[in-house]
Scaffold this motif. Structure first.
Motif, PDB file in Angstrom:
ATOM      1  N   PRO A  93       0.778  -1.241   0.000  1.00 31.91           N
ATOM      2  CA  PRO A  93       0.000   0.000   0.000  1.00 31.91           C
ATOM      3  C   PRO A  93       0.806   1.287   0.000  1.00 31.91           C
ATOM      4  CG  PRO A  93      -0.055  -1.002   2.177  1.00 31.91           C
ATOM      5  CD  PRO A  93       0.572  -2.008   1.245  1.00 31.91           C
ATOM      6  N   THR A  94       2.016   1.265   0.520  1.00 33.36           N
ATOM      7  CA  THR A  94       2.786   2.506   0.605  1.00 33.36           C
ATOM      8  C   THR A  94       3.836   2.628  -0.499  1.00 33.36           C
ATOM      9  OG1 THR A  94       4.316   1.481   2.188  1.00 33.36           O
ATOM     10  CG2 THR A  94       2.444   2.724   3.089  1.00 33.36           C
ATOM     11  N   THR A  95       3.802   1.707  -1.461  1.00 32.11           N
ATOM     12  CA  THR A  95       4.688   1.831  -2.616  1.00 32.11           C
ATOM     13  C   THR A  95       4.333   3.079  -3.403  1.00 32.11           C
ATOM     14  OG1 THR A  95       4.901  -0.574  -2.793  1.00 32.11           O
ATOM     15  CG2 THR A  95       5.465   0.715  -4.742  1.00 32.11           C
ATOM     16  N   ASN A  96       5.311   3.839  -3.804  1.00 30.34           N
ATOM     17  CA  ASN A  96       5.055   5.046  -4.584  1.00 30.34           C
ATOM     18  C   ASN A  96       4.789   4.695  -6.041  1.00 30.34           C
ATOM     19  OD1 ASN A  96       5.274   7.044  -2.576  1.00 30.34           O
ATOM     20  ND2 ASN A  96       7.506   6.958  -2.669  1.00 30.34           N
ATOM     21  N   LEU A  97       3.703   5.235  -6.566  1.00 27.24           N
ATOM     22  CA  LEU A  97       3.339   5.047  -7.963  1.00 27.24           C
ATOM     23  C   LEU A  97       3.267   6.403  -8.641  1.00 27.24           C
ATOM     24  CD1 LEU A  97       0.488   2.389  -7.564  1.00 27.24           C
ATOM     25  CD2 LEU A  97       2.900   1.982  -8.088  1.00 27.24           C
ATOM     26  N   ARG A  98       3.340   6.386  -9.953  1.00 31.63           N
ATOM     27  CA  ARG A  98       3.318   7.643 -10.691  1.00 31.63           C
ATOM     28  C   ARG A  98       2.434   7.480 -11.926  1.00 31.63           C
ATOM     29  NH1 ARG A  98       8.711  11.133 -11.793  1.00 31.63           N
ATOM     30  NH2 ARG A  98       8.657  10.962  -9.510  1.00 31.63           N
ATOM     31  N   LEU A  99       1.459   8.376 -12.078  1.00 31.60           N
ATOM     32  CA  LEU A  99       0.591   8.368 -13.248  1.00 31.60           C
ATOM     33  C   LEU A  99       1.276   9.080 -14.404  1.00 31.60           C
ATOM     34  CD1 LEU A  99      -2.811   9.262 -11.548  1.00 31.60           C
ATOM     35  CD2 LEU A  99      -1.951   6.992 -12.123  1.00 31.60           C
ATOM     36  N   PHE A 100       0.849   8.740 -15.619  1.00 30.98           N
ATOM     37  CA  PHE A 100       1.436   9.339 -16.812  1.00 30.98           C
ATOM     38  C   PHE A 100       1.335  10.863 -16.788  1.00 30.98           C
ATOM     39  CE2 PHE A 100       0.208   5.083 -18.504  1.00 30.98           C
ATOM     40  CZ  PHE A 100       1.484   4.645 -18.793  1.00 30.98           C
ATOM     41  N   PHE A 101       0.182  11.366 -16.331  1.00 37.07           N
ATOM     42  CA  PHE A 101      -0.089  12.797 -16.426  1.00 37.07           C
ATOM     43  C   PHE A 101       0.148  13.542 -15.119  1.00 37.07           C
ATOM     44  CE2 PHE A 101      -3.906  10.264 -15.827  1.00 37.07           C
ATOM     45  CZ  PHE A 101      -4.434  10.792 -14.666  1.00 37.07           C
ATOM     46  N   ILE A 102       0.624  12.832 -14.081  1.00 37.30           N
ATOM     47  CA  ILE A 102       0.961  13.482 -12.809  1.00 37.30           C
ATOM     48  C   ILE A 102       2.386  13.066 -12.445  1.00 37.30           C
ATOM     49  CG2 ILE A 102       0.350  13.813 -10.392  1.00 37.30           C
ATOM     50  CD1 ILE A 102      -2.479  13.031 -11.037  1.00 37.30           C
ATOM     51  N   PRO A 103       3.377  13.894 -12.733  1.00 30.92           N
ATOM     52  CA  PRO A 103       4.788  13.504 -12.572  1.00 30.92           C
ATOM     53  C   PRO A 103       5.303  13.584 -11.140  1.00 30.92           C
ATOM     54  CG  PRO A 103       4.682  15.730 -13.399  1.00 30.92           C
ATOM     55  CD  PRO A 103       3.241  15.247 -13.305  1.00 30.92           C
ATOM     56  N   ILE A 104       4.519  13.077 -10.190  1.00 33.18           N
ATOM     57  CA  ILE A 104       4.974  13.027  -8.800  1.00 33.18           C
ATOM     58  C   ILE A 104       4.623  11.655  -8.230  1.00 33.18           C
ATOM     59  CG2 ILE A 104       4.770  15.515  -8.397  1.00 33.18           C
ATOM     60  CD1 ILE A 104       2.105  14.963  -6.988  1.00 33.18           C
TER      61      ILE A 104
END
Length: 224
Positions: A149-160
């Motif tokens: 659950p706390t793994t950081n993910l990044r969306l294509f259109f949100i670069p954070i």
């Protein structure tokens, strides 16, 4: 020992069948999910086959990229003792054979469960069709979010970087809201219920996953 990748087999099957269906409209129409045909003509195979064809290259590419990225990791957790024990040192590994069985149940159960709302709503509508692996992919992604659950993910259109559990909550809320709107052209109800299936199945198979989720999120907020 050679490690079989069920995920890669599913991805390959999707690519092959999608390209065949896109080149042959007769094949496409026979494999589509059509609740009317399923209920009134007993063409039950459509419940599964629709998840192996896609409406275009971008639809196929997105679903398979997500499945390849998340599915292989989930499959490794399910089927490789060393990986499972590294991620969940306090939980008991269920065995390689059961791991493969549970992963197949996660994916194909997600396909089936995601179609149930449409069967109920559109079983008397011959013109309703849908296709794509999104329901099953949602089940796999939500399983990943529950397990890590706390793994950081990044969306294509949100670069954070965004913690997985936050994206998961936003995804469920968005898909539920969109499923209540008609004429969107996208089976948001399949996305939502596929995701719910992924969560519920894993909690049934091993309730300890839920406790681990709460612990990880609690630590994230400094509670535990």
């Amino acid at each position: 020992m050679i490690q079989i990748s069920v995920t890669n087999i599913i991805v390959a099957a999707n690519v092959i069948l999608s390209f065949i269906a896109l080149q042959n409209r007769d094949v496409l129409s026979k494999l589509l999910f059509n609740p009317y045909q399923v209920v009134h003509r007993k063409e039950y195979y459509r419940v599964i086959t629709h998840a192996f064809i896609h409406g275009g290259f971008m639809h196929l590419l997105f679903n398979m990229y997500v499945l390849y990225s998340f599915g292989n990791l989930i499959e490794q957790i399910f089927t490789i003792p060393q990986v499972f024990n590294r991620v969940f040192p306090s939980l008991e590994f269920w065995g390689v054979s059961k791991g493969y069985l549970y992963y197949i149940l996660l994916y194909f159960g997600g396909i089936i469960f995601a179609t149930l709302p449409a069967i109920k709503k559109h079983n008397n509508n011959p013109s309703y069709n849908s296709l794509g692996a999104s329901g099953a992919v949602s089940a796999v992604v939500m399983a990943f979010i529950l397990l890590l659950p706390t793994t950081n993910l990044r969306l294509f259109f949100i670069p954070i970087d965004i913690p997985a559990f936050i994206l998961g909550a936003a995804y469920l809320g968005f898909e539920y809201y969109m499923s209540k709107r008609d004429q969107t052209g996208i089976a948001h109800d399949a996305h939502f219920w596929g995701a719910i299936y992924g969560l519920v199945l894993l909690l049934i198979l091993k309730p300890g996953f839920g406790l681990n989720f709460l612990s990880e999120v609690g630590q994230f907020f400094g509670i535990a």
